[in-house]
Motif scaffolding. Structure first.
Motif, PDB file in Angstrom:
ATOM      1  N   LEU A 144       0.887  -1.166   0.088  1.00 43.18           N
ATOM      2  CA  LEU A 144       0.125  -0.007   0.093  1.00 43.18           C
ATOM      3  C   LEU A 144       0.855   1.355   0.022  1.00 43.18           C
ATOM      4  O   LEU A 144       0.607   2.219  -0.645  1.00 43.18           O
ATOM      5  CB  LEU A 144      -0.956  -0.160   1.175  1.00 43.18           C
ATOM      6  CG  LEU A 144      -2.111  -0.972   1.106  1.00 43.18           C
ATOM      7  CD1 LEU A 144      -3.039  -0.997   2.638  1.00 43.18           C
ATOM      8  CD2 LEU A 144      -3.061  -0.719   0.135  1.00 43.18           C
ATOM      9  N   TYR A 148       0.468   4.034  -2.955  1.00 43.92           N
ATOM     10  CA  TYR A 148      -0.154   5.174  -2.610  1.00 43.92           C
ATOM     11  C   TYR A 148       0.730   6.458  -2.299  1.00 43.92           C
ATOM     12  O   TYR A 148       0.341   7.801  -2.643  1.00 43.92           O
ATOM     13  CB  TYR A 148      -1.229   5.011  -1.627  1.00 43.92           C
ATOM     14  CG  TYR A 148      -2.535   4.277  -2.174  1.00 43.92           C
ATOM     15  CD1 TYR A 148      -3.557   4.961  -2.673  1.00 43.92           C
ATOM     16  CD2 TYR A 148      -2.373   2.784  -1.794  1.00 43.92           C
ATOM     17  CE1 TYR A 148      -4.761   4.194  -3.238  1.00 43.92           C
ATOM     18  CE2 TYR A 148      -3.734   2.177  -2.477  1.00 43.92           C
ATOM     19  CZ  TYR A 148      -4.615   2.875  -2.855  1.00 43.92           C
ATOM     20  OH  TYR A 148      -5.847   2.078  -3.414  1.00 43.92           O
ATOM     21  N   LYS A 151       2.149   8.804  -5.131  1.00 40.90           N
ATOM     22  CA  LYS A 151       1.129   9.596  -5.845  1.00 40.90           C
ATOM     23  C   LYS A 151       0.279  10.764  -4.805  1.00 40.90           C
ATOM     24  O   LYS A 151       0.069  11.716  -5.343  1.00 40.90           O
ATOM     25  CB  LYS A 151      -0.113   8.706  -6.303  1.00 40.90           C
ATOM     26  CG  LYS A 151       0.468   7.907  -7.416  1.00 40.90           C
ATOM     27  CD  LYS A 151      -0.502   7.218  -8.085  1.00 40.90           C
ATOM     28  CE  LYS A 151      -0.171   6.494  -9.537  1.00 40.90           C
ATOM     29  NZ  LYS A 151       1.319   5.942  -9.598  1.00 40.90           N
ATOM     30  N   LEU A 152       0.138  10.516  -3.507  1.00 41.98           N
ATOM     31  CA  LEU A 152      -0.105  11.455  -2.479  1.00 41.98           C
ATOM     32  C   LEU A 152       0.647  12.469  -2.525  1.00 41.98           C
ATOM     33  O   LEU A 152       0.652  13.672  -2.320  1.00 41.98           O
ATOM     34  CB  LEU A 152      -0.608  10.690  -1.214  1.00 41.98           C
ATOM     35  CG  LEU A 152      -1.858   9.707  -1.291  1.00 41.98           C
ATOM     36  CD1 LEU A 152      -1.819   8.875   0.111  1.00 41.98           C
ATOM     37  CD2 LEU A 152      -2.982  10.484  -1.388  1.00 41.98           C
ATOM     38  N   TRP A 157      -2.761  12.297  -6.514  1.00 46.96           N
ATOM     39  CA  TRP A 157      -3.903  11.905  -5.789  1.00 46.96           C
ATOM     40  C   TRP A 157      -4.015  12.517  -4.264  1.00 46.96           C
ATOM     41  O   TRP A 157      -3.182  13.186  -3.871  1.00 46.96           O
ATOM     42  CB  TRP A 157      -3.917  10.467  -5.466  1.00 46.96           C
ATOM     43  CG  TRP A 157      -3.795   9.388  -6.559  1.00 46.96           C
ATOM     44  CD1 TRP A 157      -3.813   9.806  -7.868  1.00 46.96           C
ATOM     45  CD2 TRP A 157      -3.751   8.060  -6.770  1.00 46.96           C
ATOM     46  NE1 TRP A 157      -3.866   8.845  -8.838  1.00 46.96           N
ATOM     47  CE2 TRP A 157      -3.778   7.761  -8.008  1.00 46.96           C
ATOM     48  CE3 TRP A 157      -3.489   7.329  -5.629  1.00 46.96           C
ATOM     49  CZ2 TRP A 157      -3.548   6.434  -8.396  1.00 46.96           C
ATOM     50  CZ3 TRP A 157      -3.354   5.786  -5.981  1.00 46.96           C
ATOM     51  CH2 TRP A 157      -3.340   5.477  -7.370  1.00 46.96           C
ATOM     52  N   GLY A 159      -6.092  12.709  -0.370  1.00 49.72           N
ATOM     53  CA  GLY A 159      -6.483  11.963   0.755  1.00 49.72           C
ATOM     54  C   GLY A 159      -7.671  12.344   1.667  1.00 49.72           C
ATOM     55  O   GLY A 159      -7.583  13.763   1.972  1.00 49.72           O
ATOM     56  N   CYS A 208      -8.264   9.211  -2.284  1.00 50.82           N
ATOM     57  CA  CYS A 208      -8.223   8.148  -1.474  1.00 50.82           C
ATOM     58  C   CYS A 208      -8.812   8.452  -0.024  1.00 50.82           C
ATOM     59  O   CYS A 208      -8.269   9.016   0.632  1.00 50.82           O
ATOM     60  CB  CYS A 208      -6.620   7.900  -1.410  1.00 50.82           C
ATOM     61  SG  CYS A 208      -5.727   7.941  -2.936  1.00 50.82           S
ATOM     62  N   MET A 229      -8.138   1.537   3.335  1.00 52.02           N
ATOM     63  CA  MET A 229      -8.008   2.383   2.187  1.00 52.02           C
ATOM     64  C   MET A 229      -9.113   2.001   1.196  1.00 52.02           C
ATOM     65  O   MET A 229      -8.933   0.972   0.486  1.00 52.02           O
ATOM     66  CB  MET A 229      -6.667   2.078   1.599  1.00 52.02           C
ATOM     67  CG  MET A 229      -6.302   2.799   0.327  1.00 52.02           C
ATOM     68  SD  MET A 229      -6.689   4.491   0.339  1.00 52.02           S
ATOM     69  CE  MET A 229      -5.222   5.226   1.113  1.00 52.02           C
ATOM     70  N   PRO A 231     -10.281   3.647  -2.273  1.00 57.23           N
ATOM     71  CA  PRO A 231      -9.884   4.596  -3.465  1.00 57.23           C
ATOM     72  C   PRO A 231     -11.379   4.811  -4.088  1.00 57.23           C
ATOM     73  O   PRO A 231     -12.096   4.242  -4.525  1.00 57.23           O
ATOM     74  CB  PRO A 231      -8.764   3.979  -4.314  1.00 57.23           C
ATOM     75  CG  PRO A 231      -9.038   2.581  -4.188  1.00 57.23           C
ATOM     76  CD  PRO A 231      -9.559   2.328  -2.702  1.00 57.23           C
TER      77      PRO A 231
END
Length: 561
Positions: A144, A148, A151-152, A157, A159, A208, A229, A231
């Protein structure tokens, strides 16, 4: 006069009042040199002044819309967010291994202070993402994290965190969202969440959601909560957004303020989710995100206070009523009080951030305990200061403050929620006198010893101010010892005034340090210590009243009036 990010004030605090230099002496933060910190404050201030601040009013007058299930954000927010992401600002304190800068949280909080003053509604989006980054860093599986975090951190992305349900607000243990194992390591998440800030977003590739839910046969209460999580789009084999997940925005909340930030009612209908951390240990993982957010929310209050104060001062300078109203004693009293409390709240928040960073850099439990103790104070006092200052800003404007076109009222409407979300300020105060004093009050008493030692050292230069600070700390110490001997209900009944008294004493300490630097810092310190600090006496008198008088009123008395 447009908003000006307070980089100079922050730089002064980090240099003279809450020195950040010890951080750069550690191996973990060796790159956080004074020159680097200064450069980032300058660039962050430019971003706030030129890109974010012009969107402040637009978020209020042109809020996001939900059209056929699709969220449309305020015009201009997408471009500004892209600037935040491109500049790497989301990853300021994020791990280097995943694309972050790995810099101190102290610097990140300073930047969030400026961004909050520029445009709180937009700042809330990356702040939530930063909290999710920290939660995943500490609790998620390697798979994970690898998927993730990059990109976060890059801003591709965003959150969110999904805790609250219609029947489960502060009582998180009452939540009903279910998580059914699907046999392949994933779970089907079903339930409804409310009050989800930036629950959808049209300028990122994926949203997310960290969602609290119950596994089958989970224990009752908070002991049976797990974290998942979930998405918006299911990542494909290459980690790119693929098929839409079974979730969506039911509606947008109609709010008092903070209109530019969409607050969503979310529905999860068998949505695919991945467990974060261990089963039934979701609260521990979520608290990592919430503790990050609590300090961040305190900083939000300070940022809005700064912006509201600037706007009020500008109006007072230009408004002529029997001369410029800036010359009127009561207007000067309001502005001086606003400015003095902002400085105190900012110094407390940055001192909390420094303690967090030193704990991470050294592994020292003393630093971790200090940060834990200061967090509820920083959150509650920072947001209360934001509310008081924004309200006073309306008053400085007089009748024009009640007219929406001036923008003064927006600051009050926007900041009001900060005393409610991420744990109401009453909960922060109860946490302070409860769990944070489970050590027998050791950290509280150690902090007061530091205040008194600093006051003793200042007696030669300013004996009257030093005596005022020393005496205030002594009175607070006596009340602390009294509280420690009380039953929980009596502690909790006086928790809010006690927290304010503690904040006032800490603020006075930092003002006393600033006084030694001379100039306008002396005048501002005298305003705080002579005019504001004495309020601690009334706060402590209320704190020592206990709960009996409150429960002498029946439920019917309180409801019927």
């Amino acid at each position: 006069m447009p908003y000006r990010a307070p980089a100079d004030d922050i730089r002064f605090i980090l240099d003279k009042v809450v020195p950040v230099a010890p951080l750069s002496a550690t191996d973990r933060f060796a790159e956080a040199t004074p020159d680097l910190i200064d450069a980032m404050l300058v660039e962050g201030a430019r971003l706030c002044d030129e890109v974010l601040a012009p969107l402040q009013r637009a978020g209020d007058t042109d809020p996001p819309r939900l059209e056929d299930g699709v969220l449309r954000s305020t015009a201009g927010f997408a471009g500004a967010y892209a600037k935040i992401a491109e500049g790497g600002w989301i990853g300021t304190a994020a791990p280097v291994d995943y694309g972050g800068m790995g810099l101190p949280q102290t610097l990140n909080m300073a930047l969030q202070d400026m961004m909050s003053g520029a445009c709180l509604a937009l700042q809330l989006n990356p702040m939530l993402t930063q909290g999710q980054i920290e939660a995943l860093e500490h609790h998620a599986s390697d798979a994970l994290r690898d998927l993730y975090l990059p990109k976060l951190i890059s801003g591709e992305w965003s959150g969110t965190m999904n805790l609250t349900e219609p029947q489960a607000g502060s009582d998180v243990g009452a939540l009903r969202t279910r998580a059914e194992p699907l046999g392949d390591g994933t779970h089907a998440i079903t339930g409804q969440k409310i009050f989800i800030s930036w629950g959808d977003c049209d300028f990122v590739g994926n949203v997310c959601h960290l969602v609290l839910a119950r596994l089958p046969d989970a224990p009752a209460g908070t002991r049976g909560i797990s974290l998942f999580m979930v998405p918006k789009f299911l990542p494909d084999a290459d980690g790119n957004p693929g098929a839409a997940n079974s979730l969506g925005v039911v509606s947008l909340e109609h709010k008092l303020g903070l209109h530019g930030s969409p607050t969503c009612v979310m529905a999860f209908e068998g949505a695919v989710g991945w467990l974060v951390g261990e089963p039934n240990k979701g609260m521990a993982a979520m608290f990592t995100m919430m503790n990050n957010a609590r300090l961040g929310v305190g900083v939000q209050g300070i940022g809005v206070a700064e912006a509201a104060c600037q706007k009020a001062a500008e109006y007072a300078r230009d408004r002529v009523q029997m001369g410029p109203i800036l010359g009127h004693p009561d207007v000067r009293r309001m502005l001086a009080t606003m400015r003095a409390e902002i400085f105190a709240a900012r110094a407390i928040a940055l001192s909390c951030a420094v303690a967090l960073d030193m704990a991470r850099a050294t592994g020292g439990s003393d630093w971790a305990d200090r940060a834990a103790f200061l967090t509820p104070i920083a959150k509650a006092y920072g947001t209360d200061t934001g509310i008081r200052v924004a309200e006073a800003g309306v008053q400085v404007h007089g009748g024009m403050g009640f007219i929406e076109e001036t923008g003064a009222a927006q600051y009050y409407r926007d900041v009001r929620v900060t005393a409610i979300y991420e744990g109401t300020n009453g909960i922060q105060a109860m946490d302070l006198v409860g769990r944070k004093m489970a050590d027998g009050g050791d950290m509280a008493l150690r902090l007061l010893e530091e205040v008194q030692s600093g006051a003793e050292a200042a007696r030669g230069a300013s004996p009257d101010l030093a005596e005022a600070v020393w005496s205030a700390a002594e009175t607070l110490r006596e009340t602390t010892e009294w509280l420690l001997a009380q039953e929980p209900r009596d502690r909790f009944a006086g928790a809010v005034p006690y927290l304010r008294a503690f904040a006032l004493v800490l603020g006075a300490r930092f003002h006393l340090v600033a006084w030694a630097e001379g100039g306008a810092r002396r005048a501002l310190a005298e305003v705080f210590i002579r005019r504001i600090l004495p309020q601690h006496t009334a706060c402590l008198a209320e704190a020592r009243e206990g709960a009996a008088g409150l429960y002498a009123l029946s439920d019917e008395d309180l409801v019927a009036g």
